[in-house]
Motif scaffolding. Sequence first.
Motif, PDB file in Angstrom:
ATOM      1  N   MET A   1       0.848  -1.206   0.000  1.00 31.86           N
ATOM      2  CA  MET A   1       0.000   0.000   0.000  1.00 31.86           C
ATOM      3  C   MET A   1       0.877   1.248   0.000  1.00 31.86           C
ATOM      4  SD  MET A   1      -3.155  -0.687  -0.100  1.00 31.86           S
ATOM      5  CE  MET A   1      -3.788   0.925   0.350  1.00 31.86           C
ATOM      6  N   LEU A   2       1.869   1.225   0.870  1.00 34.34           N
ATOM      7  CA  LEU A   2       2.750   2.391   1.002  1.00 34.34           C
ATOM      8  C   LEU A   2       3.431   2.657  -0.340  1.00 34.34           C
ATOM      9  CD1 LEU A   2       4.755   4.277   2.764  1.00 34.34           C
ATOM     10  CD2 LEU A   2       6.253   2.319   2.552  1.00 34.34           C
ATOM     11  N   ALA A   3       3.916   1.601  -0.982  1.00 31.65           N
ATOM     12  CA  ALA A   3       4.637   1.777  -2.242  1.00 31.65           C
ATOM     13  C   ALA A   3       3.717   2.354  -3.306  1.00 31.65           C
ATOM     14  CB  ALA A   3       5.203   0.440  -2.695  1.00 31.65           C
ATOM     15  N   LYS A   4       2.437   1.909  -3.273  1.00 32.67           N
ATOM     16  CA  LYS A   4       1.515   2.399  -4.312  1.00 32.67           C
ATOM     17  C   LYS A   4       1.135   3.857  -4.057  1.00 32.67           C
ATOM     18  CE  LYS A   4      -0.410  -1.958  -5.778  1.00 32.67           C
ATOM     19  NZ  LYS A   4      -1.212  -3.031  -5.233  1.00 32.67           N
ATOM     20  N   ASN A   5       0.989   4.202  -2.766  1.00 31.92           N
ATOM     21  CA  ASN A   5       0.445   5.535  -2.464  1.00 31.92           C
ATOM     22  C   ASN A   5       1.506   6.626  -2.437  1.00 31.92           C
ATOM     23  OD1 ASN A   5      -1.879   4.207  -2.191  1.00 31.92           O
ATOM     24  ND2 ASN A   5      -1.889   4.180   0.045  1.00 31.92           N
ATOM     25  N   SER A   6       2.766   6.245  -2.230  1.00 32.05           N
ATOM     26  CA  SER A   6       3.745   7.303  -2.004  1.00 32.05           C
ATOM     27  C   SER A   6       3.926   8.055  -3.310  1.00 32.05           C
ATOM     28  CB  SER A   6       5.075   6.687  -1.576  1.00 32.05           C
ATOM     29  OG  SER A   6       5.607   5.977  -2.666  1.00 32.05           O
ATOM     30  N   ARG A   7       3.774   9.379  -3.246  1.00 33.90           N
ATOM     31  CA  ARG A   7       3.886  10.136  -4.475  1.00 33.90           C
ATOM     32  C   ARG A   7       5.360  10.279  -4.836  1.00 33.90           C
ATOM     33  NH1 ARG A   7      -0.255  10.727  -2.413  1.00 33.90           N
ATOM     34  NH2 ARG A   7      -1.218  12.351  -1.226  1.00 33.90           N
ATOM     35  N   GLU A   8       6.162  10.758  -3.872  1.00 29.30           N
ATOM     36  CA  GLU A   8       7.580  10.877  -4.228  1.00 29.30           C
ATOM     37  C   GLU A   8       8.145   9.464  -4.287  1.00 29.30           C
ATOM     38  OE1 GLU A   8       7.696  11.529   0.312  1.00 29.30           O
ATOM     39  OE2 GLU A   8       6.328  11.909  -1.345  1.00 29.30           O
ATOM     40  N   GLU A   9       9.007   9.250  -5.249  1.00 30.84           N
ATOM     41  CA  GLU A   9       9.591   7.909  -5.398  1.00 30.84           C
ATOM     42  C   GLU A   9      10.242   7.535  -4.082  1.00 30.84           C
ATOM     43  OE1 GLU A   9      10.107   5.246  -7.563  1.00 30.84           O
ATOM     44  OE2 GLU A   9       8.307   6.217  -8.281  1.00 30.84           O
ATOM     45  N   LEU A  10       9.998   6.341  -3.629  1.00 33.23           N
ATOM     46  CA  LEU A  10      10.699   5.880  -2.427  1.00 33.23           C
ATOM     47  C   LEU A  10      12.169   5.800  -2.765  1.00 33.23           C
ATOM     48  CD1 LEU A  10       8.517   3.004  -1.126  1.00 33.23           C
ATOM     49  CD2 LEU A  10       8.996   5.146  -0.043  1.00 33.23           C
ATOM     50  N   THR A  11      13.008   6.049  -1.793  1.00 30.59           N
ATOM     51  CA  THR A  11      14.436   5.961  -2.105  1.00 30.59           C
ATOM     52  C   THR A  11      14.878   4.514  -2.049  1.00 30.59           C
ATOM     53  OG1 THR A  11      14.773   6.267   0.217  1.00 30.59           O
ATOM     54  CG2 THR A  11      15.008   8.203  -1.171  1.00 30.59           C
ATOM     55  N   LEU A  12      13.953   3.627  -2.401  1.00 34.51           N
ATOM     56  CA  LEU A  12      14.298   2.217  -2.256  1.00 34.51           C
ATOM     57  C   LEU A  12      15.038   1.741  -3.485  1.00 34.51           C
ATOM     58  CD1 LEU A  12      11.220   0.503  -0.744  1.00 34.51           C
ATOM     59  CD2 LEU A  12      13.296   1.251   0.319  1.00 34.51           C
ATOM     60  N   ASP A  13      16.147   1.048  -3.260  1.00 35.77           N
ATOM     61  CA  ASP A  13      16.727   0.328  -4.391  1.00 35.77           C
ATOM     62  C   ASP A  13      15.781  -0.839  -4.644  1.00 35.77           C
ATOM     63  OD1 ASP A  13      18.523   1.992  -3.461  1.00 35.77           O
ATOM     64  OD2 ASP A  13      20.092   0.536  -3.008  1.00 35.77           O
ATOM     65  N   ALA A  14      15.092  -1.208  -3.587  1.00 37.71           N
ATOM     66  CA  ALA A  14      14.237  -2.385  -3.696  1.00 37.71           C
ATOM     67  C   ALA A  14      12.894  -1.921  -4.221  1.00 37.71           C
ATOM     68  CB  ALA A  14      14.077  -2.973  -2.321  1.00 37.71           C
ATOM     69  N   ASN A  15      12.413  -2.603  -5.239  1.00 33.24           N
ATOM     70  CA  ASN A  15      11.205  -2.138  -5.891  1.00 33.24           C
ATOM     71  C   ASN A  15       9.983  -2.815  -5.287  1.00 33.24           C
ATOM     72  OD1 ASN A  15       9.270  -1.371  -7.575  1.00 33.24           O
ATOM     73  ND2 ASN A  15      10.239  -2.096  -9.443  1.00 33.24           N
ATOM     74  N   ILE A  16       9.434  -2.223  -4.217  1.00 30.90           N
ATOM     75  CA  ILE A  16       8.329  -2.893  -3.509  1.00 30.90           C
ATOM     76  C   ILE A  16       7.070  -2.945  -4.372  1.00 30.90           C
ATOM     77  CG2 ILE A  16       6.790  -2.725  -1.512  1.00 30.90           C
ATOM     78  CD1 ILE A  16       9.027  -1.861   0.135  1.00 30.90           C
ATOM     79  N   ARG A  17       6.905  -1.930  -5.221  1.00 33.20           N
ATOM     80  CA  ARG A  17       5.669  -1.920  -6.005  1.00 33.20           C
ATOM     81  C   ARG A  17       5.524  -3.194  -6.821  1.00 33.20           C
ATOM     82  NH1 ARG A  17       5.337   4.230  -8.219  1.00 33.20           N
ATOM     83  NH2 ARG A  17       5.664   5.034  -6.141  1.00 33.20           N
ATOM     84  N   GLU A  18       6.613  -3.594  -7.451  1.00 32.08           N
ATOM     85  CA  GLU A  18       6.501  -4.744  -8.347  1.00 32.08           C
ATOM     86  C   GLU A  18       6.593  -6.071  -7.616  1.00 32.08           C
ATOM     87  OE1 GLU A  18       8.822  -5.395 -11.916  1.00 32.08           O
ATOM     88  OE2 GLU A  18       8.439  -3.299 -12.403  1.00 32.08           O
ATOM     89  N   VAL A  19       7.554  -6.164  -6.698  1.00 26.90           N
ATOM     90  CA  VAL A  19       7.817  -7.497  -6.147  1.00 26.90           C
ATOM     91  C   VAL A  19       7.453  -7.599  -4.668  1.00 26.90           C
ATOM     92  CG1 VAL A  19       9.574  -8.196  -7.774  1.00 26.90           C
ATOM     93  CG2 VAL A  19      10.217  -6.785  -5.841  1.00 26.90           C
ATOM     94  N   GLY A  20       6.775  -6.563  -4.141  1.00 25.07           N
ATOM     95  CA  GLY A  20       6.345  -6.659  -2.745  1.00 25.07           C
ATOM     96  C   GLY A  20       7.520  -6.577  -1.784  1.00 25.07           C
ATOM     97  N   LEU A  21       7.180  -6.563  -0.517  1.00 23.43           N
ATOM     98  CA  LEU A  21       8.227  -6.476   0.509  1.00 23.43           C
ATOM     99  C   LEU A  21       9.146  -7.696   0.407  1.00 23.43           C
ATOM    100  CD1 LEU A  21       9.395  -5.109   2.974  1.00 23.43           C
ATOM    101  CD2 LEU A  21       7.759  -6.305   4.387  1.00 23.43           C
ATOM    102  N   GLU A  22       8.540  -8.857   0.095  1.00 24.45           N
ATOM    103  CA  GLU A  22       9.354 -10.082   0.032  1.00 24.45           C
ATOM    104  C   GLU A  22      10.434  -9.966  -1.040  1.00 24.45           C
ATOM    105  OE1 GLU A  22       5.068 -11.250   1.044  1.00 24.45           O
ATOM    106  OE2 GLU A  22       6.107  -9.703  -0.069  1.00 24.45           O
ATOM    107  N   GLY A  23      10.012  -9.448  -2.198  1.00 25.14           N
ATOM    108  CA  GLY A  23      10.984  -9.278  -3.282  1.00 25.14           C
ATOM    109  C   GLY A  23      12.050  -8.272  -2.906  1.00 25.14           C
TER     110      GLY A  23
END
Length: 2045
Positions: free
Chosen positions: A1110-1132
């Motif tokens: 949810m957080l990944a979908k709603n956050s307007r500014e790009e998360l500074t994550l190298d990890a792409n939660i939107r696509e692969v979820g927290l597990e990915g």
Amino acid sequence: MELAHSLLLNEEAYNQLGEVQKAEFIFDWLRYLEKLLVATSRSDVREKQKTLVEQLLSLLNSSPGPPTRKLLAKNLALLYSIGDTFSVYETIDKCNDLIRSKDDSPSYLPTKLAAVVCLGSLYKKLGRILGNTFTDTVGNILKAMKSAESQGRYEIMLSLQNILNGLGAAATPCHRDVYKAARSCLTDRSMAVRCAAAKCLLELQNEAVFMWSTDLDSVATLCFKSFEGSNYDVRISVSKLLGTVLAKAIISKHSGAAASRQSIRRVSLEEVLELLGTGFLRGSSGFLRASGDMLKGTSSVSRDVRVGVTQAYVVFISTLGGAWLEKNFAAFLSHILSLVSQSHPKATQTQIDAVCSRRCVSFILRATVGGLLGEKAQIAAAKDICQAIWKLKKVMDAVMSDGNLETRLGSADVAASQHMLVCALQELGNLIHSLGTTAAPLLQDSSAGILDNVISVTVHPSISVRLAAAWCLHCIAVALPSYLTPLLDRCLERLTVLKSSPEAVTGFSFAVAALLGAVKHCPLGIPHGKGKIIMALAEDLLCSAAQNSRLSAQRTQAGWLLIAALMTLGPAFVSHHLARVLLLWRCVFPVSPKDLETEKSRGDSFTWQVTLEGRAGALCAIKSFVAHCGDLLTEEVMQHLLPPLPCAVDLLTQLSSILKTYGSPLKTPSVVYRQRLYELLILLSPETYEGNLSAILRELAADLTAPDVQVAASSFLLPPLCHQDDLLILSPLLQETDHRFIEEQLLLGSGIACGSLEYDPYSIYEKDVEGDSVPKPLPPMLSATSSAVKLFGVVCAHVGEAQRLLVLEQLLDSIKHTKGARQQVVQLHVVSSVSSFLKYVAGSKGHLSPEEVRRPVLALVMGALESPSPLLRCAAAEAWARLAQVVDDGAFTAALAQVSFDKLKSARDAVTRTGHSLALGSLHRYLGGISSQHLNSCVGILYTLSQDSTSPDVQTWALHSLSLIIDSAGPLYYIHAEPTLSLIMMLLLNVPPTHAEVHQSLGRCLNALITTLGPELQGNSTSVSTLRSSCLLGCAVMQDNPDCLVQAQAISCLQQLHMFAPRHVNLSSLVSCLCVNLCSPYLLLRRAVLACLRQLVQREAAEVSEHAVMLAKNSREELTLDANIREVGLEGALLTLLDKETDQKLCHDIKETLNHMLTSMAVDKLSFWLKLCKDVLAASADFATVTCVDTMQEEEGDKGDDASVLTSRNDGRPHPFTNPRWATRVFAAECVCRIINQCENAHSAHFDVALAQEMKKKDSRSDFLVLHLADLIRMAFMAATDHSDQLRLSGLETLLVVIRRFATIPEPEFPGHVILEQYQANVGAALRPAFTSETPPDVTAKACQVCSAWIASGVVSDLNDIRRVHQLLVASLTKIQVGKEALSHLYNESASTMEILAVLKAWAEVYIIAVERHKNHRQSLKTPACSEESVGNGSISPDGLLELVHADLGTLSRLWLAALQDFALLTLPSEFASQLPVEGGAFYTAETSENAKLHYYNSWALILHATALWLTSTGFVVADPDEGAPNLSRPVTPTSMCQGSSSGPTVKSPEDVYTERFHLILGISVKFLCSLRSDATMESITACLHALQALLDVPWPRSKIGSDQDLGIELLNVLHRVILTRESPSIQLASLEVVRQIICAAQEHVKEKRRSAEVDDGAAEKETLPEFGEGKDTGGLVPGKSLVFATLELCVCILVRQLPGLNPKLTGSPGGKATKPQMLSEDGSRLVSAALVILSELPAVCSPEGSISILPTILYLTTGVLRETAVKLPGGQLSSTAAASLQALKGILSSPMARAEKSHTAWTGLLRSALTTILDCWDPVDGTHQELDEVSLLTAITVFILSTSPEVTTIPCLQKRCIEKFKATLEIKDPMVQIKTYQLLLSIFQYPNPAVSYPYIYSLVSSIMEKLQEIDRRKPEDTTELQIFQEGIKVLEALVAVAEEQHRSQLVACLLPILISFVLDENALGSATSVMRNLHDFALQNLMQIGPQYSSVFKSVMASSPALKARLEAAIKGNQETVKVKTPTSKHTKNSGKSSSIQLKTNFL
């Protein structure tokens, strides 16, 4: 606090609060407002906007604290962005006015700062809406900055960053001004301001082109300046700025917009690297100034600049990315290496500089090559590095071959290349180490020539290069174990050949030592013989050292180094060489002190150098021996080990005088000698050198206070003596970071070198401490000091009181007598030693009693508590508390605390205050709560200190100390909880963010407080909820803190809160905080995040996962994550992180977290998880694999292009995982196995195709594992055929799990086939590579297991298909037949043992299955229902598999027997060790027997089972085809197996061979079963029991057991024990089966003896026959000596466990209370039935007397089971246990013993009692017991009547009761009971002895007749009544048959009317019901039979009744019409009636 939750500020509530609460209230309101504004509608916000703005602006003036002002600004901006913006300009003006104000008082400062923050926030949120106001604002802010203090400058920089962020390109007019201001701030005094300025400039460079074009040089220089005197945070921020700007400069030339402005200067990569290089080499001194200094050769770059630039390099490359690095790697590498080349002498001026620069270069390479490149790119990079090494080596060779014309030039060039080579070699080693076995292609590539290059550098003139090359070889060997032995051989060979070159001797000895150090990382080991070669070589080197003075030092060092490294191989290798090592050790030291004296007078400087080198080496070898071979340290060895020690200590005392005599060349050797001796003594226990304690102590004291020690190395001496938690707070440099490798050099201070391999070559074989990096021993001086400190603690604790006092006084004086810097050093050493002493005493629970000793210790510690060095204070505080702990006296502790109180009250300086406040905390830590009044005063003082805002240090230490007190006081602290919490809140809201360390301490306090309150926090009382909300608020403040470590504290506080009060922690905000920080650059923050995640997912994995997405979908500014939660979820995201992360603890936490998530969610999100694993595994499936993937079947027509998907991935969508490392792929493969296991416990549809498809149709969202089978197979296949051996093992394991789980699942579309059948080709293709010759044995062993599982699973039925996999096993069998010698010489012999046994085990499994199938097939052939179709479709007959195995059975059986014999020998107790064969067994060598044991343990059970089956199949009578044949293909055969018959005259008879084999199998089984270890697997136990069953299936072994009573008893006792210790029903059943066979064997034996006795005494009279069987004379059975008794014990154990009611002790009465009968589980019933079968067999084993003594028990148990389990079942069936007990009864009653004369009378009496018991069961004691099944009991009575001799049942009282029972039962209404009763009566009536049957006939016939006539009148209505009638008629017919002639006619006359009344004429027949029709048929048939039989009676009846006759004739006529149709049914009816009675008969009667 609830009052704060409103849109407008509740001013009423606010005004009623006190100061602290007001601040909390405001903060809480602002937090609430931030959430509320987003959720409220625009119109509502606009309505109240005016009031809100006023309220918020009024807060500006109330001097808000830092967190409050940040939130206030956020809310203002948010309010304007949601509501109207027209009043925003007023707000901006108001803020600007506040900033312009001239008021400089401290109280006004917060308002000014708040205004600055508000401006930043407004511009960031509203951006360009604010038009042109920004120029004034920025101007105003910059003007304010000129007069601002550090906090102001800090906030202004951050505010400018926000303004720039909001305005973007629009802010261009101000760029230059901001740039100027930020430049000055970047070199600010305050570190926080530097960080803020770096952030501001980082924002600026996004738009300000000049920063990365025209001003690039000045930006770089500025950053270099900023690094000077910086701390870690500044280095992180500024390096990020510098790296980003430089990367931008390179990338920018591609962008068109920038190029259009001509002014931009193009920047090339060379220039950028040159810039960075300048900073690295010359620091911040600029380009011009540097030259002058360089000529003078003075200035040295400060370390922090160098470390900063190093980090900037890494940021620079990371920003450009992996793909860029791949392209430009060669240029980058040559630049990086040139940093340490001779062309820049600055970097390598001194050795210390060189070591540090090398570290930096290694770090850059490791972070970029190791972190950014995928495995393929890394292989390419390794080739480039190798190329560089080769070039450097060529230059080197040219110089060396040049002759010695210009030796100086030579030495310069050597120096030039050495550091470059060291860096290159270390990186090459690290690269290959991290690649693991995936690096195999790299080393096989001959063009790269890696090994040759590395080995050729091993003889480089520089020692550091030789060591680096050796280390590189170590890494190669660890990564690729198959290279270990060849490399070792090669180095040993070079060492032997080049013995006369000094470089080669040291270089190759380093290499051998490093390779020996690698052995412990390679489970497969090295051949045992290498130890011998190495030992011989070492001896040779040591002995030849004296021959050539040019080589003596090198040879001595090399010899001892090899011995020391050899010791790490452990006892198995060392034990053979121990005697020689001890001899060499004895010879190194002079025998007596006199010899030492003469030595002193003799040698010269050089001989002493060699001598000390040799002795230090010997000490090191012995130290290595003690450390690695503890098992060998027996009394005897110690006696050889200790004599040289006193002499070594003597030499230690003489060293100083020797040094004086021979001068400085001996300085280093003597220090090394000291260090080695100290290290050895630390390892030995002090008792071993008791005589030398005082001498050692004197030396240590002198050593520690020696005048030549100049360097105060506190940072490595003290940390081990301080407490971990204190260090983290008080010395930020000691915190663990990702940059620890380079940051370490700053920690040690300027004069000290970091650790490096050349300081101690002996560390090359030690176990590396941190992951894969090179060992980093410190210089000898420091190591010696460190060891001295440690040893001092031990020795001082063991000397006498007087001596201890003397030494402590002496140390105290030595501090007083020195001055200045020397004094600091001496004080450091002395305090360290004393701390070490106290720590040792406390650790060994010692005690420090006398007053005198305490005084000097106290004085020393007191002095240190007030030392300017924070570390020293920290150690002193620890020692202070330890002192109190070891004195252990309340008064003394109180006095210590008082001293600190007084000091804290009077002292004003920060140093004293910090030291003593920590001392108080430490006292509490070690002594718990001292006392409550102490607690109060401590807390009071620390409260005061923690509010001293003038000194953040004092606040930090005081708060840290407070956290220790909270921790140790526990519940006592409750009373202080509220005030402490409000203090923490006040400080959190007011301490400036620039003092991060105070916030960290506050975090520790809050954490301790939450832990102390614990579960109390769940409460609902107002006080608790206030506490709780304060805690949550505190966490919120800390989460907003800019410092990462404070955020880490906040997370761990929330983690604690979540544990104690989960309902009150807002999970979604916590998870979002965790996700944002998942990839933080701070290691400690990432660790905190993962520790918290790991805890959260244990309880609520699904929620956490959803919140993250949810957080990944709603956050307007790009998360500074190298990890792409939107696509692969927290597990990915976690998987991606796992791939990049290097920290061990973190990786462990990530794996745990993923495992918890998988456990709770995998079944519900099956596709998602499988896709994750598949993506990880497929992301790196390389070209080699893909060629095999084509074997995927054609049936996947639509997926045909999957193979290409693996190779080309240019579909535009980025792949979620780029090039995951092999370790991540292994984890993914393990996850697949876990997913399958999870599904096993879930819905059955996961393993049922039809059901899964059906449920999927119903609900398309549901998902089942079986639908993903193709993916599972493909993943297993990809993993099993990878380059990485670990991944191959995981892949094969996955394949194994898949085969075992899915083998039996049918394919619904093709009946008769299973679902796995279509994947044959894949399985074959996955297995084939594992059988190639170069595959390591562990992979082959695993593959064998998969092969056998595949064949055994029965998936493949076609013989040709099976042959494919079978062929692999056949090939392996051929390979292993050569025996243990000829198998691979690459690994330890135990590895070939493992492989051989794996192959034999696999064959055993296949053979066992083949035999089983053959057996089942034979049984199914016996039953006629077997269908023929299975053989029809070309599939194999079940014997086909057996035939396949048969071909190799001769070889196999021999090998199996050999393996079993080995196993038997290996499991013998240690006292028989001397009897074992010297050369080992068939498959193991004597030296490796310990390692081999494990492999035998894994495989013996199945081999045992297979061998037993084979022996059974030969029936122990067919001679082995190879028996005695001299031409055996196997050279090694176990001699005792009688296969070497040609070798000697003692040829054993076949009988002996069988006996041996029989005892071998029996012995192994009994040994295993009688001492079952807890780790014994079910598989082994079952296999063992099955082996015994197979053995006892044939007559010969049974006769052995039968004839040897003790053996039988032994076996029974063992089985009894198995049954007691193992609950599993299958094991218990198997055990009972073996028991049954033993009893059968005993029976056979008894029968045989009786038969032979009859034959012998044939002439004699029968009466005199001797009796056989147990209990001959007395009838008594002796426990322990009696087979029958042992069996009874065992059966009782089983029965009582299942039916506790049988135990008279439990029920209290021998007859058993009337309990309700119970149905047992299926397993329980089986067990009980099996036990009953055994019981019924027992009388046959006894003599008549014996049988009498056991009969009561057996009868009691059998009738008891009947009583306990006779449950009424529908349809009149019997429960299986009741049936078994009836069967058993029948067996017992018909026993010949009942008729034998000796036992006849006793039996009769006992049987009568048993019958009475059964009759009693019937009669309810209290009317409650009617649940018993009458049929069962009635059957039991019938069994008695029919099976015993008449005198048992014919006594009137019993007979009468029996008849009554029958009468009563006939009256029961239940039709089924009636049917059964009739059937039973039928059998009684037909009993041949009239004495038995007649009474029943008399009593019961009349009632039967009545019943039948009643039916006759009523006409039966349904089939049951029909059946009753039929049974009744049968009874009457039987009567007719039994009756005497004269009565027969009357009976027939009664019977006929009844029968005729049921026949119908043809009209009636047409309309009759089926029941009537059946009845008609039955009656007619019977009449037809009776007519001819009793014709006279028949005729007379017919004559007397014409109506009957007419009716009969009509019926017969009618019947003839329909006879054609009717015959089948009538036949059928007859059958069904018959069969039911037949079935009953076979059951019991």
